[in-house]
Write a protein that holds these residues in place. Structure first.
Motif, PDB file in Angstrom:
ATOM      1  N   GLU A  76      22.219 -25.028  53.261  1.00 35.09           N
ATOM      2  CA  GLU A  76      22.743 -23.652  51.839  1.00 35.09           C
ATOM      3  C   GLU A  76      21.859 -22.333  53.228  1.00 35.09           C
ATOM      4  O   GLU A  76      22.658 -20.873  51.897  1.00 35.09           O
ATOM      5  CB  GLU A  76      22.187 -23.774  50.330  1.00 35.09           C
ATOM      6  N   GLY A  77      21.837 -22.633  53.759  1.00 34.95           N
ATOM      7  CA  GLY A  77      21.241 -20.823  54.400  1.00 34.95           C
ATOM      8  C   GLY A  77      22.071 -19.503  54.656  1.00 34.95           C
ATOM      9  O   GLY A  77      22.945 -20.454  55.642  1.00 34.95           O
ATOM     10  N   ASN A  78      22.305 -19.150  54.132  1.00 35.38           N
ATOM     11  CA  ASN A  78      23.274 -17.571  55.211  1.00 35.38           C
ATOM     12  C   ASN A  78      22.472 -16.730  56.134  1.00 35.38           C
ATOM     13  O   ASN A  78      22.775 -16.713  57.486  1.00 35.38           O
ATOM     14  CB  ASN A  78      23.806 -16.844  54.077  1.00 35.38           C
ATOM     15  N   LYS A  79      21.630 -15.972  55.847  1.00 34.96           N
ATOM     16  CA  LYS A  79      20.922 -15.257  56.749  1.00 34.96           C
ATOM     17  C   LYS A  79      19.209 -16.141  57.647  1.00 34.96           C
ATOM     18  O   LYS A  79      19.668 -16.378  58.992  1.00 34.96           O
ATOM     19  CB  LYS A  79      20.233 -14.386  56.102  1.00 34.96           C
ATOM     20  N   VAL A  80      18.757 -17.254  56.567  1.00 35.81           N
ATOM     21  CA  VAL A  80      18.006 -17.776  57.170  1.00 35.81           C
ATOM     22  C   VAL A  80      18.440 -19.803  57.648  1.00 35.81           C
ATOM     23  O   VAL A  80      18.602 -19.807  56.325  1.00 35.81           O
ATOM     24  CB  VAL A  80      16.412 -18.418  56.087  1.00 35.81           C
ATOM     25  N   ARG A  81      18.793 -19.575  58.710  1.00 31.74           N
ATOM     26  CA  ARG A  81      19.732 -20.612  58.901  1.00 31.74           C
ATOM     27  C   ARG A  81      19.055 -21.657  59.170  1.00 31.74           C
ATOM     28  O   ARG A  81      19.537 -22.801  59.534  1.00 31.74           O
ATOM     29  CB  ARG A  81      20.907 -20.738  59.599  1.00 31.74           C
TER      30      ARG A  81
END
Length: 174
Positions: A76-81
């Protein structure tokens, strides 16, 4: 669990866990710290993103630029992947290379580091061979830049000259 006990378990896991990365895990290189326990990492393909450090590593383990870590993706991470699972030490990297699981894109970087370490050690050995055994331990100590260098020269001739001058001055007075 006390802080000391927790630290002991984290260190034991860090230094003694020689497991290979699983299929869903990936080896990445830390590019730079971003603060707030986030690190910018790069993959073998050159893709950069943020990875978070789990709470168990915080205040116990330090990561610097150029270190390698094993990460698991966060869906579910966009920036923190990704989240850091393990921090790889030299022995871990060597173990992974022996089992042919090390990414080929990072292999060149490791070879450069090996050459640098080898040339540094070779230079240190040459310097130590040239120096005397008494001064060998002195070379290992770092020089304090806050202190002035003092050179003491011990010579017997200066002492005997001063004594002779002193005796001559007494004779002249008589």
């Amino acid at each position: 669990m006390s802080v000391t006990t927790k630290k002991k378990h984290v260190e034991r896991e860090l230094y003694e866990d020689f497991s290979l990365p699983e299929e869903h895990q990936s080896i990445v290189r830390v590019v730079r710290p971003r603060g707030n326990n986030l690190h910018q990492v790069t993959t073998t393909k050159g893709e950069e993103f943020l990875a978070s450090m789990p709470h168990k590593f915080r205040k116990h383990v330090w990561i610097k630029r150029g270190d390698y870590v094993v990460t698991e993706p966060i869906p579910e991470g966009n920036k923190v992947r990704a989240e850091i699972v393990r921090i790889l030490m030299k022995d871990h990297i060597r173990y992974i290379m022996q089992n042919n699981k090390w990414p080929s894109a990072f292999a060149e970087h490791c070879e450069e580091k090996k050459e640098e370490i080898f040339s540094d050690r070779l230079h240190e050995l040459k310097v130590n061979e040239d120096s005397e055994s008494d001064t060998e331990t002195d070379n290992l100590l770092m020089e304090n830049p806050n202190r002035h260098r003092v050179c003491l020269v011990e010579s017997d001739s200066s002492n005997s000259d001063s004594e002779e001058d002193h005796e001559n001055s007494h004779k002249e007075k008589d």
